[in-house]
Design a protein around this motif. Structure first.
Motif, PDB file in Angstrom:
ATOM      1  N   VAL A  56      -9.357   9.965 -12.880  1.00 12.49           N
ATOM      2  CA  VAL A  56      -9.518  10.941 -13.960  1.00 12.49           C
ATOM      3  C   VAL A  56      -8.231  11.747 -14.180  1.00 12.49           C
ATOM      4  O   VAL A  56      -7.868  12.072 -15.311  1.00 12.49           O
ATOM      5  CB  VAL A  56     -10.694  11.892 -13.665  1.00 12.49           C
ATOM      6  N   GLY A  57      -7.527  12.059 -13.089  1.00 13.81           N
ATOM      7  CA  GLY A  57      -6.353  12.919 -13.186  1.00 13.81           C
ATOM      8  C   GLY A  57      -5.235  12.325 -14.020  1.00 13.81           C
ATOM      9  O   GLY A  57      -4.610  13.030 -14.825  1.00 13.81           O
ATOM     10  N   GLY A  58      -4.950  11.041 -13.858  1.00 12.76           N
ATOM     11  CA  GLY A  58      -3.879  10.395 -14.617  1.00 12.76           C
ATOM     12  C   GLY A  58      -4.122  10.441 -16.123  1.00 12.76           C
ATOM     13  O   GLY A  58      -3.259  10.889 -16.891  1.00 12.76           O
ATOM     14  N   PRO A  59      -5.287   9.974 -16.593  1.00 12.96           N
ATOM     15  CA  PRO A  59      -5.572  10.051 -18.029  1.00 12.96           C
ATOM     16  C   PRO A  59      -5.590  11.475 -18.579  1.00 12.96           C
ATOM     17  O   PRO A  59      -5.115  11.714 -19.693  1.00 12.96           O
ATOM     18  CB  PRO A  59      -6.963   9.397 -18.136  1.00 12.96           C
ATOM     19  N   LEU A  60      -6.125  12.434 -17.820  1.00 11.59           N
ATOM     20  CA  LEU A  60      -6.125  13.822 -18.295  1.00 11.59           C
ATOM     21  C   LEU A  60      -4.702  14.371 -18.395  1.00 11.59           C
ATOM     22  O   LEU A  60      -4.364  15.088 -19.345  1.00 11.59           O
ATOM     23  CB  LEU A  60      -6.961  14.706 -17.369  1.00 11.59           C
ATOM     24  N   ARG A 110       0.812  -1.222   0.000  1.00 16.19           N
ATOM     25  CA  ARG A 110       0.000   0.000   0.000  1.00 16.19           C
ATOM     26  C   ARG A 110       0.838   1.262   0.000  1.00 16.19           C
ATOM     27  O   ARG A 110       0.646   2.145  -0.839  1.00 16.19           O
ATOM     28  CB  ARG A 110      -0.936  -0.027   1.222  1.00 16.19           C
ATOM     29  N   HIS A 111       1.767   1.403   0.935  1.00 11.46           N
ATOM     30  CA  HIS A 111       2.603   2.589   1.020  1.00 11.46           C
ATOM     31  C   HIS A 111       4.068   2.208   1.154  1.00 11.46           C
ATOM     32  O   HIS A 111       4.466   1.572   2.127  1.00 11.46           O
ATOM     33  CB  HIS A 111       2.200   3.457   2.232  1.00 11.46           C
ATOM     34  N   THR A 112       4.870   2.570   0.160  1.00 16.35           N
ATOM     35  CA  THR A 112       6.323   2.447   0.226  1.00 16.35           C
ATOM     36  C   THR A 112       6.887   3.752  -0.350  1.00 16.35           C
ATOM     37  O   THR A 112       6.143   4.611  -0.832  1.00 16.35           O
ATOM     38  CB  THR A 112       6.839   1.260  -0.603  1.00 16.35           C
ATOM     39  N   TRP A 113       8.212   3.880  -0.345  1.00 16.89           N
ATOM     40  CA  TRP A 113       8.824   5.059  -0.952  1.00 16.89           C
ATOM     41  C   TRP A 113       8.468   5.145  -2.431  1.00 16.89           C
ATOM     42  O   TRP A 113       8.276   6.227  -2.969  1.00 16.89           O
ATOM     43  CB  TRP A 113      10.345   5.015  -0.765  1.00 16.89           C
ATOM     44  N   PHE A 114       8.357   3.993  -3.080  1.00 19.82           N
ATOM     45  CA  PHE A 114       8.058   3.991  -4.515  1.00 19.82           C
ATOM     46  C   PHE A 114       6.615   4.416  -4.778  1.00 19.82           C
ATOM     47  O   PHE A 114       6.355   5.249  -5.649  1.00 19.82           O
ATOM     48  CB  PHE A 114       8.316   2.593  -5.094  1.00 19.82           C
ATOM     49  N   THR A 115       5.660   3.840  -4.046  1.00 14.28           N
ATOM     50  CA  THR A 115       4.259   4.184  -4.285  1.00 14.28           C
ATOM     51  C   THR A 115       3.980   5.643  -3.925  1.00 14.28           C
ATOM     52  O   THR A 115       3.254   6.336  -4.636  1.00 14.28           O
ATOM     53  CB  THR A 115       3.320   3.275  -3.475  1.00 14.28           C
ATOM     54  N   LEU A 116       4.584   6.111  -2.835  1.00 12.41           N
ATOM     55  CA  LEU A 116       4.303   7.466  -2.367  1.00 12.41           C
ATOM     56  C   LEU A 116       4.964   8.527  -3.250  1.00 12.41           C
ATOM     57  O   LEU A 116       4.358   9.576  -3.516  1.00 12.41           O
ATOM     58  CB  LEU A 116       4.760   7.623  -0.914  1.00 12.41           C
ATOM     59  N   ILE A 117       6.196   8.275  -3.701  1.00 16.46           N
ATOM     60  CA  ILE A 117       6.884   9.273  -4.522  1.00 16.46           C
ATOM     61  C   ILE A 117       6.398   9.229  -5.969  1.00 16.46           C
ATOM     62  O   ILE A 117       6.106  10.276  -6.567  1.00 16.46           O
ATOM     63  CB  ILE A 117       8.408   9.074  -4.450  1.00 16.46           C
ATOM     64  N   ILE A 118       6.265   8.041  -6.519  1.00 18.82           N
ATOM     65  CA  ILE A 118       5.807   7.938  -7.907  1.00 18.82           C
ATOM     66  C   ILE A 118       4.304   8.207  -8.003  1.00 18.82           C
ATOM     67  O   ILE A 118       3.854   9.087  -8.750  1.00 18.82           O
ATOM     68  CB  ILE A 118       6.151   6.556  -8.496  1.00 18.82           C
ATOM     69  N   GLY A 119       3.534   7.444  -7.231  1.00 17.18           N
ATOM     70  CA  GLY A 119       2.078   7.611  -7.283  1.00 17.18           C
ATOM     71  C   GLY A 119       1.628   8.965  -6.761  1.00 17.18           C
ATOM     72  O   GLY A 119       0.792   9.637  -7.374  1.00 17.18           O
ATOM     73  N   GLY A 120       2.204   9.370  -5.620  1.00 18.76           N
ATOM     74  CA  GLY A 120       1.847  10.677  -5.063  1.00 18.76           C
ATOM     75  C   GLY A 120       2.286  11.809  -5.963  1.00 18.76           C
ATOM     76  O   GLY A 120       1.590  12.820  -6.110  1.00 18.76           O
ATOM     77  N   GLY A 121       3.458  11.664  -6.595  1.00 19.67           N
ATOM     78  CA  GLY A 121       3.972  12.702  -7.477  1.00 19.67           C
ATOM     79  C   GLY A 121       3.130  12.879  -8.721  1.00 19.67           C
ATOM     80  O   GLY A 121       2.854  14.009  -9.149  1.00 19.67           O
ATOM     81  N   VAL A 122       2.711  11.778  -9.328  1.00 18.75           N
ATOM     82  CA  VAL A 122       1.872  11.865 -10.529  1.00 18.75           C
ATOM     83  C   VAL A 122       0.509  12.462 -10.175  1.00 18.75           C
ATOM     84  O   VAL A 122      -0.048  13.269 -10.933  1.00 18.75           O
ATOM     85  CB  VAL A 122       1.718  10.479 -11.184  1.00 18.75           C
ATOM     86  N   THR A 123      -0.035  12.082  -9.011  1.00 14.26           N
ATOM     87  CA  THR A 123      -1.301  12.678  -8.565  1.00 14.26           C
ATOM     88  C   THR A 123      -1.141  14.181  -8.357  1.00 14.26           C
ATOM     89  O   THR A 123      -1.998  14.977  -8.765  1.00 14.26           O
ATOM     90  CB  THR A 123      -1.777  12.017  -7.252  1.00 14.26           C
ATOM     91  N   PHE A 124      -0.034  14.588  -7.726  1.00 19.61           N
ATOM     92  CA  PHE A 124       0.257  16.001  -7.523  1.00 19.61           C
ATOM     93  C   PHE A 124       0.335  16.724  -8.870  1.00 19.61           C
ATOM     94  O   PHE A 124      -0.235  17.806  -9.046  1.00 19.61           O
ATOM     95  CB  PHE A 124       1.588  16.143  -6.781  1.00 19.61           C
ATOM     96  N   LEU A 125       1.017  16.123  -9.837  1.00 14.95           N
ATOM     97  CA  LEU A 125       1.186  16.749 -11.146  1.00 14.95           C
ATOM     98  C   LEU A 125      -0.149  16.851 -11.884  1.00 14.95           C
ATOM     99  O   LEU A 125      -0.414  17.844 -12.569  1.00 14.95           O
ATOM    100  CB  LEU A 125       2.184  15.941 -11.973  1.00 14.95           C
ATOM    101  N   SER A 126      -0.994  15.841 -11.736  1.00 20.65           N
ATOM    102  CA  SER A 126      -2.302  15.887 -12.403  1.00 20.65           C
ATOM    103  C   SER A 126      -3.154  17.032 -11.873  1.00 20.65           C
ATOM    104  O   SER A 126      -4.021  17.556 -12.582  1.00 20.65           O
ATOM    105  CB  SER A 126      -3.041  14.550 -12.221  1.00 20.65           C
ATOM    106  N   LEU A 127      -2.899  17.422 -10.630  1.00 22.53           N
ATOM    107  CA  LEU A 127      -3.656  18.519 -10.024  1.00 22.53           C
ATOM    108  C   LEU A 127      -3.028  19.876 -10.296  1.00 22.53           C
ATOM    109  O   LEU A 127      -3.694  20.831 -10.690  1.00 22.53           O
ATOM    110  CB  LEU A 127      -3.772  18.294  -8.514  1.00 22.53           C
TER     111      LEU A 127
END
Length: 582
Positions: A423-427, A237-254
């Motif tokens: 929605v954020g990732g595809p947009l 669920r939460h590792t450095w990879f999921t939080l930095i990659i997944g969290g970063g892409v979510t941040f960028l989508s916003l």
């Protein structure tokens, strides 16, 4: 630990009333001053003359708000301190948004961010993105209204139904009368309340335990201080990879392509000011996120041997922080009310901004094009402003309906991030295809968007294995003599498809990658079928990221020079006798 009777006093209601009146007064003030919201530019873009500070705070408040106060604190209480690593991703991806995406929107100066897609691809791409954004933000508003409703239910005994109705109606009223100036200025006020709420929780824990070290020691004994999970397994669920990659892409989508944020950037008169606002958003955002994360450990220091949810004092983990406030600080007149006002008003600022942005997209992307088709003319500025407010009112009532469904989406933090991810990732992928590549065309990009949305929905809402939570205990509760320390565990996760076991933070990444891959491949195929080459296109350099834009501008200047040289040769009449040979 004995059962605490939750109470909410007279002065608590007074404080909430003062905060709401102050917030509303700001909206009313800007409604009847300046241009009185008579034009679209004033109502939606604050006349493009806002200063950096309120925009920086507003960028943070629109993303975090009540979701942060309730969701992040319960996340760290329930799953541990690992979530704090997501703040690293904010620092990594902020310059990407600042220097690659933001200059393009600022160059175009369009009210709707999705007008870019029409300029780059065509009307179909613009409409597809606008509809996707509308669905995304409508769902998000429901979660934002539902979150403070949980707090009010935990503190006052008011039912979720009554709380959702009261919050939703106030949001709708405030959003309809207040333009972007009111939203931005109010966000500063709301942000201060949010920080005050979090600091009060940490302060109360320090007063009870005596030091930060003691809070950390208790959390460490409860296995909540692990920060070094570098497991590359994407199903964790939460590792450095999921939080930095997944969290970063979510941040960028916003922060790179979301209409709500782009609209805020455009309230500043120049690009450098907008870039400074986004840079300042990073420390403000991370400070609140880190403090709220630590507040989850502060709450655990009190309930480590008597978990309120397991004991039946509350119904969901998202009520932990408000319950802690009323039990710890409820004897201080007005303090509980100030905390709830922070959650309440943060929801107001977020929803008002969302309603403002949804109204902008609806008018610019749906209403104006239809008006031109049926009436063969544009709507007048004063008429557009009035109709935009009416549309914001309609979205407010839609928000109410969605809020009643939000309780079925799980924890408010995960629900909000999942909605953003689907929605954020595809947009983000659709915009990136347009801004970073010359090959992408409308047919291919829209195909990629559809595939990305399908993948993200499949990842997010397929059958999920239950999450593993850290141990809790009711040993210290007075209602029983038995020790009930346990860890919530699940059955065999191998029964579920691998894609369903992926971390929820990878939903956004999956949608982005599929959109980019399928969009690019589909564009190449359609170009081959139609025979339309990249070299045949007459691209506008302003539609691409700065490095690619410079290359296009250089290519155009070289083409002009070569064309001029060719024309010169045609006009020259050279005497063959003047040409000497060896």
């Amino acid at each position: 630990m004995a059962v605490t009777q939750v109470t909410f006093g007279f002065w608590d209601y007074v404080v909430i009333g003062i905060v709401l009146i102050t917030s509303s007064a700001i909206g009313v003030y800007y409604r009847f001053t300046g241009g009185k919201q008579k034009t679209m530019q004033e109502y939606l873009l604050a006349d493009r003359n806002m200063s950096i500070a309120p925009v920086a705070f507003s960028l943070m408040a629109s993303f975090m708000s009540a979701i942060t106060l309730l969701g992040v604190s319960s996340e760290n209480y329930t799953y541990g301190f690992q979530f704090i690593v997501i703040n690293i991703s904010y620092g990594i991806f902020t310059p990407v948004a600042v220097y690659l995406y933001l200059p393009i929107f600022f160059e175009l100066q369009t009210t709707s961010a999705y007008e870019y897609l029409e300029l780059r691809f065509g009307k179909t791409a613009r409409l597809a993105a606008s509809v996707s954004y509308t669905i995304q933000m409508t769902l998000y508003m429901g979660v934002v209204v539902y979150a403070p409703a949980l707090a009010l239910e935990a503190l006052t005994g008011i039912s979720k139904t009554a709380a959702i109705l009261s919050i939703g109606l106030v949001c709708t009223f405030y959003s309809t009368i207040g333009g972007m100036k009111a939203v931005l200025v109010t966000d500063v006020f709301q942000s201060i309340l949010m920080f005050a709420a979090v600091f009060s929780v940490i302060g109360a824990a320090l007063a009870e335990t005596g030091s930060f070290a003691e809070i950390w020691r208790i959390a460490e004994e409860g296995r909540r201080t692990n920060l070094l999970n570098f497991d590359p397994d994407p199903t964790v669920r939460h590792t450095w990879f999921t939080l930095i990659i997944g969290g970063g892409v979510t941040f960028l989508s916003l922060y790179a392509v979301n209409q709500t944020q782009v609209q805020r950037y455009l309230t500043i008169k120049d690009l450098k000011g907008a870039q400074k606002a986004l840079w300042w958003n990073w420390p403000i955002l991370s400070t609140l996120s880190i403090c709220t994360s630590f507040s989850g450990l502060a709450i655990y220091s009190k309930y480590f041997n008597c978990d309120p949810k397991d004991a039946g004092y509350i119904t969901t983990e998202d009520q932990l922080m408000p319950y802690y406030v009323i039990e710890t600080m409820g004897h201080i007149p007005g303090l509980s009310g100030l905390f709830v006002a922070g959650i309440f008003s943060a929801a107001l600022s977020t929803v008002s901004a969302a309603l403002n942005s949804l109204a902008a997209v609806t008018v610019e992307d749906y209403y104006k094009p239809l008006h031109r088709v049926f009436f063969k003319r544009d709507i007048t500025p004063s008429s557009a402003s009035l109709q935009t407010k009416f549309i914001a009112l309609i979205y407010g009532f839609i928000c109410l309906g969605v809020a009643f469904l939000a309780q079925f989406l799980g924890g408010v933090l995960q629900a909000a991030l999942t909605i953003f991810g689907v929605v954020g990732g595809p947009l983000l992928g659709l915009f990136s295809l347009g801004m970073f590549t010359l090959t992408a065309n409308e047919a291919g990009s829209v195909t990629g968007l559809a595939c990305g949305l399908g993948m993200a929905l499949w990842m997010a809402y397929g059958p999920k294995p239950a999450t593993i939570k850290l141990p809790t205990s009711t040993e210290g509760c007075e209602f029983t003599n038995e020790t009930m320390t346990y860890t919530k565990i699940t059955g065999d996760n191998d029964e579920y498809l691998w894609i369903y076991r992926l971390s929820y933070l990878y939903v956004c990444v999956g949608g982005l990658l599929v959109t980019l891959l399928m969009g690019y491949l589909a564009s190449m195929i359609t170009r081959k079928v139609t025979g339309k080459r990249v070299d045949d296109e007459n691209y506008d350099p302003h539609l691409f990221v700065p490095p690619l834009a410079k290359r296009l501008q250089l290519g155009k200047s070289e083409h002009v020079d070569l064309q001029n040289f060719s024309d010169l040769n045609k006009n020259l009449k050279v005497d063959p006798g003047m040409i000497s040979t060896n």
